[in-house]
Design a protein around this motif. Structure first.
Motif, PDB file in Angstrom:
ATOM      1  N   LEU A  51       0.864  -1.178   0.000  1.00  0.00           N
ATOM      2  CA  LEU A  51       0.000   0.000   0.000  1.00  0.00           C
ATOM      3  C   LEU A  51       0.900   1.227   0.000  1.00  0.00           C
ATOM      4  CD1 LEU A  51      -2.701   1.495   0.234  1.00  0.00           C
ATOM      5  CD2 LEU A  51      -2.570   1.147   2.726  1.00  0.00           C
ATOM      6  N   VAL A  52       0.812   2.027  -1.055  1.00  0.00           N
ATOM      7  CA  VAL A  52       1.606   3.256  -1.176  1.00  0.00           C
ATOM      8  C   VAL A  52       0.721   4.425  -0.747  1.00  0.00           C
ATOM      9  CG1 VAL A  52       2.822   4.798  -2.757  1.00  0.00           C
ATOM     10  CG2 VAL A  52       2.993   2.313  -3.055  1.00  0.00           C
ATOM     11  N   VAL A  53       1.181   5.172   0.273  1.00  0.00           N
ATOM     12  CA  VAL A  53       0.410   6.293   0.805  1.00  0.00           C
ATOM     13  C   VAL A  53       1.225   7.566   0.645  1.00  0.00           C
ATOM     14  CG1 VAL A  53      -0.868   7.167   2.791  1.00  0.00           C
ATOM     15  CG2 VAL A  53      -0.512   4.691   2.543  1.00  0.00           C
ATOM     16  N   ASP A  54       0.751   8.446  -0.227  1.00  0.00           N
ATOM     17  CA  ASP A  54       1.450   9.709  -0.486  1.00  0.00           C
ATOM     18  C   ASP A  54       0.469  10.679  -1.098  1.00  0.00           C
ATOM     19  OD1 ASP A  54       3.305  11.740  -1.703  1.00  0.00           O
ATOM     20  OD2 ASP A  54       4.813  10.293  -1.033  1.00  0.00           O
ATOM     21  N   ASP A  55       0.550  11.950  -0.705  1.00  0.00           N
ATOM     22  CA  ASP A  55      -0.385  12.947  -1.242  1.00  0.00           C
ATOM     23  C   ASP A  55       0.003  13.428  -2.632  1.00  0.00           C
ATOM     24  OD1 ASP A  55       1.811  14.173   0.111  1.00  0.00           O
ATOM     25  OD2 ASP A  55       0.749  16.077   0.129  1.00  0.00           O
ATOM     26  N   SER A  56       1.176  13.069  -3.120  1.00  0.00           N
ATOM     27  CA  SER A  56       1.624  13.475  -4.448  1.00  0.00           C
ATOM     28  C   SER A  56       1.273  12.397  -5.474  1.00  0.00           C
ATOM     29  CB  SER A  56       3.135  13.708  -4.456  1.00  0.00           C
ATOM     30  OG  SER A  56       3.615  13.762  -5.788  1.00  0.00           O
ATOM     31  N   PRO A  57       0.439  12.733  -6.468  1.00  0.00           N
ATOM     32  CA  PRO A  57       0.102  11.741  -7.504  1.00  0.00           C
ATOM     33  C   PRO A  57       1.341  11.254  -8.258  1.00  0.00           C
ATOM     34  CG  PRO A  57      -1.295  13.688  -7.712  1.00  0.00           C
ATOM     35  CD  PRO A  57      -0.261  13.996  -6.670  1.00  0.00           C
ATOM     36  N   GLU A  58       2.313  12.134  -8.471  1.00  0.00           N
ATOM     37  CA  GLU A  58       3.520  11.744  -9.186  1.00  0.00           C
ATOM     38  C   GLU A  58       4.339  10.727  -8.398  1.00  0.00           C
ATOM     39  OE1 GLU A  58       2.777  15.057  -8.543  1.00  0.00           O
ATOM     40  OE2 GLU A  58       2.014  15.565 -10.537  1.00  0.00           O
ATOM     41  N   ILE A  59       4.452  10.937  -7.102  1.00  0.00           N
ATOM     42  CA  ILE A  59       5.204  10.009  -6.247  1.00  0.00           C
ATOM     43  C   ILE A  59       4.480   8.663  -6.179  1.00  0.00           C
ATOM     44  CG2 ILE A  59       6.014   9.548  -3.890  1.00  0.00           C
ATOM     45  CD1 ILE A  59       7.683  11.671  -5.254  1.00  0.00           C
ATOM     46  N   ARG A  60       3.157   8.696  -6.018  1.00  0.00           N
ATOM     47  CA  ARG A  60       2.397   7.448  -5.993  1.00  0.00           C
ATOM     48  C   ARG A  60       2.612   6.654  -7.280  1.00  0.00           C
ATOM     49  NH1 ARG A  60      -1.741  10.734  -4.134  1.00  0.00           N
ATOM     50  NH2 ARG A  60      -2.882  10.486  -6.103  1.00  0.00           N
ATOM     51  N   LYS A  61       2.537   7.334  -8.412  1.00  0.00           N
ATOM     52  CA  LYS A  61       2.714   6.671  -9.704  1.00  0.00           C
ATOM     53  C   LYS A  61       4.132   6.122  -9.845  1.00  0.00           C
ATOM     54  CE  LYS A  61       1.369   5.322 -13.720  1.00  0.00           C
ATOM     55  NZ  LYS A  61       0.584   4.098 -13.779  1.00  0.00           N
ATOM     56  N   TYR A  62       5.134   6.886  -9.405  1.00  0.00           N
ATOM     57  CA  TYR A  62       6.526   6.447  -9.455  1.00  0.00           C
ATOM     58  C   TYR A  62       6.707   5.144  -8.668  1.00  0.00           C
ATOM     59  CZ  TYR A  62      11.520   6.324  -8.325  1.00  0.00           C
ATOM     60  OH  TYR A  62      12.823   5.936  -8.142  1.00  0.00           O
ATOM     61  N   PHE A  63       6.239   5.145  -7.398  1.00  0.00           N
ATOM     62  CA  PHE A  63       6.385   3.949  -6.574  1.00  0.00           C
ATOM     63  C   PHE A  63       5.567   2.787  -7.134  1.00  0.00           C
ATOM     64  CE2 PHE A  63       7.654   6.755  -2.877  1.00  0.00           C
ATOM     65  CZ  PHE A  63       8.959   6.326  -2.871  1.00  0.00           C
TER      66      PHE A  63
END
Length: 147
Positions: free
Chosen positions: A11-23
């Motif tokens: 589960l990837v939890v991050d408020d940045s859509p770019e960071i979520r997509k990267y991970f």
């Protein structure tokens, strides 16, 4: 073509859509199943609804409910949940606080693929296979500057 073995759910939890997509991209390329959450509240909702990832990859700086508060709540509802903190905060206070709350590792963004992979695989190694020396109880990737 070789068969890639499924390694587990993250589960990837991050408020940045770019960071979520990267991970998500990195993890899926490494045969993990990935779900994402925009913030701590959404992550807790997923966990309470029965999603059981092997690992939660959790950002610290998020609006409404930050990563440290989210980690505290995760510990209340699922004490055995493995959590890797991943943040732009290189301040040792954040790392120490996260580890004191039970995080398995603390990685500083930008995270290199190698460090992320090593931290994930270390979390997934059964405890009986880990060496229990004074030095090996600390994951070597807990705090890493990856510039």
């Amino acid at each position: 073509m070789a068969f890639m073995r499924h390694k587990g759910a993250v589960l990837v939890v991050d408020d940045s859509p770019e960071i979520r997509k990267y991970f998500q991209t990195l993890l899926e390329l490494n045969s993990y199943t990935v779900k994402t959450a925009n913030d701590g509240m959404e992550a807790l909702e997923l966990l309470l609804q029965g999603f059981t990832p092997e690992i939660v990859l959790l950002d610290i700086d998020m609006p409404e409910l930050d990563g440290l508060a989210t980690l505290e709540r995760i510990r209340m509802i699922r004490p055995e949940q493995k959590v890797i903190m991943c943040s732009g905060q290189a301040d040792p206070w954040y790392a120490h606080r996260a580890l004191a709350l039970g995080a398995e590792a603390y990685l500083v963004k930008p995270v290199r693929h190698l460090y992320l992979t090593a931290a994930l695989e270390r979390c997934l190694t059964p405890a009986r296979k880990l060496q229990h020396t004074a030095q090996s109880t600390v994951i070597p990737f807990r705090v890493s500057r990856t510039c």
